[in-house]
Scaffold this active site. Sequence first.
Site, PDB file in Angstrom:
ATOM      1  N   ASP A 194       0.844  -1.197   0.000  1.00 14.46           N
ATOM      2  CA  ASP A 194       0.000   0.000   0.000  1.00 14.46           C
ATOM      3  C   ASP A 194       0.876   1.242   0.000  1.00 14.46           C
ATOM      4  OD1 ASP A 194      -2.265  -1.514   0.211  1.00 14.46           O
ATOM      5  OD2 ASP A 194      -2.828  -0.853   2.230  1.00 14.46           O
ATOM      6  N   LYS A 249      -8.249   0.684  -5.183  1.00 17.03           N
ATOM      7  CA  LYS A 249      -9.422   0.104  -4.527  1.00 17.03           C
ATOM      8  C   LYS A 249     -10.697   0.837  -4.901  1.00 17.03           C
ATOM      9  CE  LYS A 249      -6.981  -1.161  -0.234  1.00 17.03           C
ATOM     10  NZ  LYS A 249      -7.029  -2.618  -0.192  1.00 17.03           N
TER      11      LYS A 249
END
Lengths: 293, 229
Positions: free
Chosen positions: A21, A78
């Site tokens: 991430d 996402k």
Amino acid sequence: MVEFKVKAGLAQMLKGGVIMDVVTPEQAKIAERAGACAVMALERIPADMRASGQVCRMSDPKMIKEIMNSVSIPVMAKCRIGHTVEAQILQALEVDYIDESEVLTPADKVYHIKKNNFDVPFVCGARNLGEALRRVSEGAAMLRTKGEAGTGDISEAVSHITLIKEQIQHALSLSTEDEIAAYAKELRVPLESLKDLIARKGQFPVVNFAAGGVATPADAALCMQLGCDGVFVGSGIFKSKNPEKLAKAIVNAVTNFQDPKKVLEYSTDLGELMFGVSIDSLKEKEKLSTRGW
Amino acid sequence: MSVTKKIVGVLALQGAFIEHIQHFSRATENGYSKYQFEFLEVRTEEELAQCDALVIPGGESTSMSLIAESTGLLEPLQEFVRTKPVWGTCAGLIFISKRVENGKEGQRILGAMDIQVKRNAFGRQLDSFVTDLDFSAFIPNLTKFPTVFIRAPVVTDISLSKAPHSYDVDSIIESSNSYVNTGPVEVLHKLENGLVVAVRQGNKLGTSFHPELSDNYSFHKWFIDEFVI
């Protein structure tokens, strides 16, 4: 339509790798230099989303684009569970993979996105066999455990991995059509997808990564020893004091997960790690892993 | 009857290495009574030393290179390619080349073939594709092979006589290996648009695409027949 083989194929290329991430182009470059096989571009890492208590949505495409322009490895992003339009936007942006993620606030309380309708491949979280097979039949080209994102506590990911393995064993032990049909009903999955899994001797048609709570090289190696194909690391890396070193150590631990001497070397002198939130201290409704249906 | 043992390694630092091992196992199930094969995942110098040939699989070329370097495998690999047969697919093609275009600072390559390779030559994942190709010019009777290209590289130069030009020089990575492959570079396959996607130089083979993702084992069988035994 893009053939499924091409969508699932990219995930096969990510195997044995670490997906990190990142919230800025600088972090993305650190991840790439550390040997990450892909990055997940997002505005806030799960630990901060968890702390915010706000509605969490798809990140600003401008910020995702900046990250896409800053690295040459695949970039994932996402969207909210069931938010078909966010996924359409991410496809128009040409991200390499979309994560339909429980870390964001779900947009649909009943249905997930019909992923077969997209050319960009999707990864989805699963905490049991029913979720895994439902996501695959919707068109997911990659699976991951949900774990409990943003906690640095690996226990939820481990229990998802173990449960899925046990459920697969159970499925393989079924001998009659009736038993298989009953189990498909119990799992709430299409009968065909359970039969296909059994025909494949319990192997999913897509790769399955670990995610949610991975904070150390040992956590990552544990998931690999439990049979995962690779690892997502969310908050763990950039919430630590020495992200560059930790990122490299996790990458190397995933390659050499079967060699304790090497994992010892990679685990040594990493400095202060992410703070961590024990999952047992969370109320049921605070758990992100309970999102998704 | 004597049986010759051959160990073919698949570099297992990152990427789709299991697929290669499964394909080789199936490709050699029948018809090799004089040989006994072992297909080995290679992560260490000791494992590499056992191999008669090596396959470098698809994956992320930067990851593979950085892991090789930080786990001490880069130099043994550079040494290995001097003599032994090596096949690189996709990221593996990038790794065995002498020069990479669109490379990354700190990325190291093996310099086993005198070729320049461009990373992500087709674009992003949305530009990945499958197409049937005719490889019968070099693999007998293989006229229709379902060929998978995923964020694939292509070979942009097969002479390397001239210095790189007209692109971003910062993204050019040169191999530090002093090895000189003395064979001629043969173009095995070009796409209709002229892009070079399969090359051979002596006992080195490079492909942009992923025969290990096809349901057909002919390409792997050909590698065994042509390069290993």
